[in-house]
Write a protein that holds these residues in place. Structure first.
Motif, PDB file in Angstrom:
ATOM      1  N   THR A 374       0.820  -1.407   0.005  1.00 47.08           N
ATOM      2  CA  THR A 374       0.022   0.136   0.076  1.00 47.08           C
ATOM      3  C   THR A 374       0.892   1.160  -0.003  1.00 47.08           C
ATOM      4  O   THR A 374       0.453   2.182  -0.354  1.00 47.08           O
ATOM      5  CB  THR A 374      -1.159   0.050   1.297  1.00 47.08           C
ATOM      6  N   TYR A 377       1.608   2.204  -3.387  1.00 46.78           N
ATOM      7  CA  TYR A 377       0.227   2.461  -4.078  1.00 46.78           C
ATOM      8  C   TYR A 377       0.288   3.904  -4.041  1.00 46.78           C
ATOM      9  O   TYR A 377      -0.108   4.498  -4.849  1.00 46.78           O
ATOM     10  CB  TYR A 377      -0.797   1.755  -3.576  1.00 46.78           C
ATOM     11  N   GLN A 395      -5.593   1.430  -2.341  1.00 42.90           N
ATOM     12  CA  GLN A 395      -5.226   0.413  -2.982  1.00 42.90           C
ATOM     13  C   GLN A 395      -6.533  -0.613  -3.369  1.00 42.90           C
ATOM     14  O   GLN A 395      -6.656  -1.343  -4.362  1.00 42.90           O
ATOM     15  CB  GLN A 395      -4.280  -0.408  -2.219  1.00 42.90           C
TER      16      GLN A 395
END
Length: 425
Positions: A374, A377, A395
């Motif tokens: 994450t 991301y 995400q």
């Protein structure tokens, strides 16, 4: 890119709203930073309070399939407003919209309009329990069906903790009849039916999971759900709040050729206005009041402004069926660009829906989705945002295209994706 006005507005909003927002993902909590405050939108673009322009792939989380502020929908809403915003009484528009929905999704022989997707799923489950006389339901880890108490169990976020509620304020007793299965895992479903063969009133599923990132059903999985629910006398509920009129005029059930007992709709069905619908076989829906003993009501249900927007949207989609293959092709080009630029990631696509996972391994269920990085991301998200591409600030959300996205939009986005990948490396 300067967002000074958004920063000021966000700080003020924190005085009025929890986290400064009226829906959690808008706070950018998963990616960090300050959310941009949108001032207006047109076609495939949104514009923030600082005057910045973005190509929009959030699409109000799906309903604006024709593009933002599409002329015929705006005009239908304007005309409806001039006649009155709400009556609390039946209108012709409800009948017209219901007819269009049933024409596109024949499984919805009878339906009830409500004001949100959450309300639609909550009501469909109540109807299923009333019809079958059974209390237990099956849902899948990572599938989100709104924020009603009994469904806030592994609803697309959080650690695995059995059937404990994901949210404070939800007593454990509210979820004791909610059984958890793993999406795309037939054995987990079989196990629950073997343990509770006579107790399960409904199985609710996103036919294309879209709240743990996008996770399409494995070949045969939806057919399996149809067969096993029929075997045990359990009602199969397709939550098509996202996929309804998005995967095609017939929704995911038309796309995959699997017919549920009950369907829930939202988003596109209301053309971007607050709207939800649940419905299915006539004999099931006849348990709903005033015909039956399952009570459900709503002051704003079938709102004339929302039904006007829904009618205009669905009619346009029926008149332009070429929209769907065009959207799928353009989504495919973005997916191809992501896969080429970021070979160590996983990308899923279903129709015009897609999402990127920062993990090398295939994402097929909740557990594999949770393996995503994450942090990466968030870095990727902010690079795109700083370069005029607005994507999901999490995400575990998905991306949407609209008919307003042009070849120029797609090419520009692909170019920025390549640059973003370079910045990550």
């Amino acid at each position: 890119m300067k967002i000074e006005e958004s920063k000021v507005l966000f700080e003020k909003s924190r005085e009025y709203f929890p986290g400064g927002v009226n829906s959690p993902v808008r706070a950018f909590g998963s990616v960090g930073g300050v959310p941009v405050f949108v001032k207006r939108a047109s076609g495939s673009h949104i514009y923030d309070e600082d005057g910045n322009e973005y190509i929009d792939y959030v699409n109000s989380w799906g309903p604006c399939i024709l593009g933002h502020a599409w002329g015929p929908v705006v005009e239908a809403v304007r005309e409806a407003c001039l006649d009155g915003l709400s009556f609390g009484a039946p209108t012709r528009k409800e009948l017209v919209l219901g007819g269009l929905i049933r024409e596109c999704m024949p499984s919805m022989e009878m339906m009830r309009m409500v004001s949100s997707g959450t309300e639609a799923v909550m009501s469909a489950i109540r109807a299923a329990r009333g019809y079958t006389g059974r209390d237990k339901i099956i849902k899948f880890k990572g599938c989100y069906h709104g924020h009603s108490d009994g469904l806030l169990v592994k609803a697309g976020s959080g650690a695995l903790t059995g059937s404990a509620p994901d949210s404070a304020g939800v007593p454990a007793s509210y979820t004791e009849h909610t059984l958890l299965a793993q999406y795309n895992d037939e054995s987990s479903v079989k196990k629950l039916f073997s343990e509770y063969p006579d107790d399960i009133g409904a199985l609710v599923v996103e036919p294309v999971a879209a709240n743990m990132g996008l996770v399409p059903p494995k070949p045969g999985f939806l057919e399996f759900l149809r067969d096993i629910t029929a075997k045990y006398g359990t009602l199969l509920i397709f939550d098509e709040v996202i996929t309804g009129f998005r995967m095609g005029l017939g929704g995911a059930q038309g796309y995959y050729g699997v017919v549920p007992d009950l369907t829930t709709l939202g988003k596109i069905a209301g053309g971007g206005m607050p709207m939800g619908v649940y419905g299915g076989k006539r004999e099931i829906m006849e348990v709903v009041s005033p015909l039956g003993r399952v009570y459900q009501a709503g002051t704003l249900s079938g709102n004339p402004v929302a039904t006007a927007a829904g009618i205009a949207t669905i009619r346009a989609l029926m008149e332009r069926p070429e929209i769907y293959p065009t959207l799928e092709e353009r989504a495919g080009r973005l997916v191809k660009s992501l896969r080429e630029a970021l070979p160590d990631t996983w990308v899923n696509q279903a129709g015009s829906l897609f999402s990127l996972f920062f993990t090398k391994n295939p994402v097929v269920d909740y557990d594999t989705a949770l393996a995503s990085d994450t942090v990466k991301y968030g870095i990727f998200f902010h690079y795109l945002l700083d370069h005029g591409i607005y994507t999901a600030p999490s995400q575990f959300e998905i991306l949407f295209l609209s008919a307003a996205h042009t070849d120029e939009d797609i090419e520009k986005t692909c170019g920025i994706i390549k640059k973003a990948a370079g910045s990550l490396s």
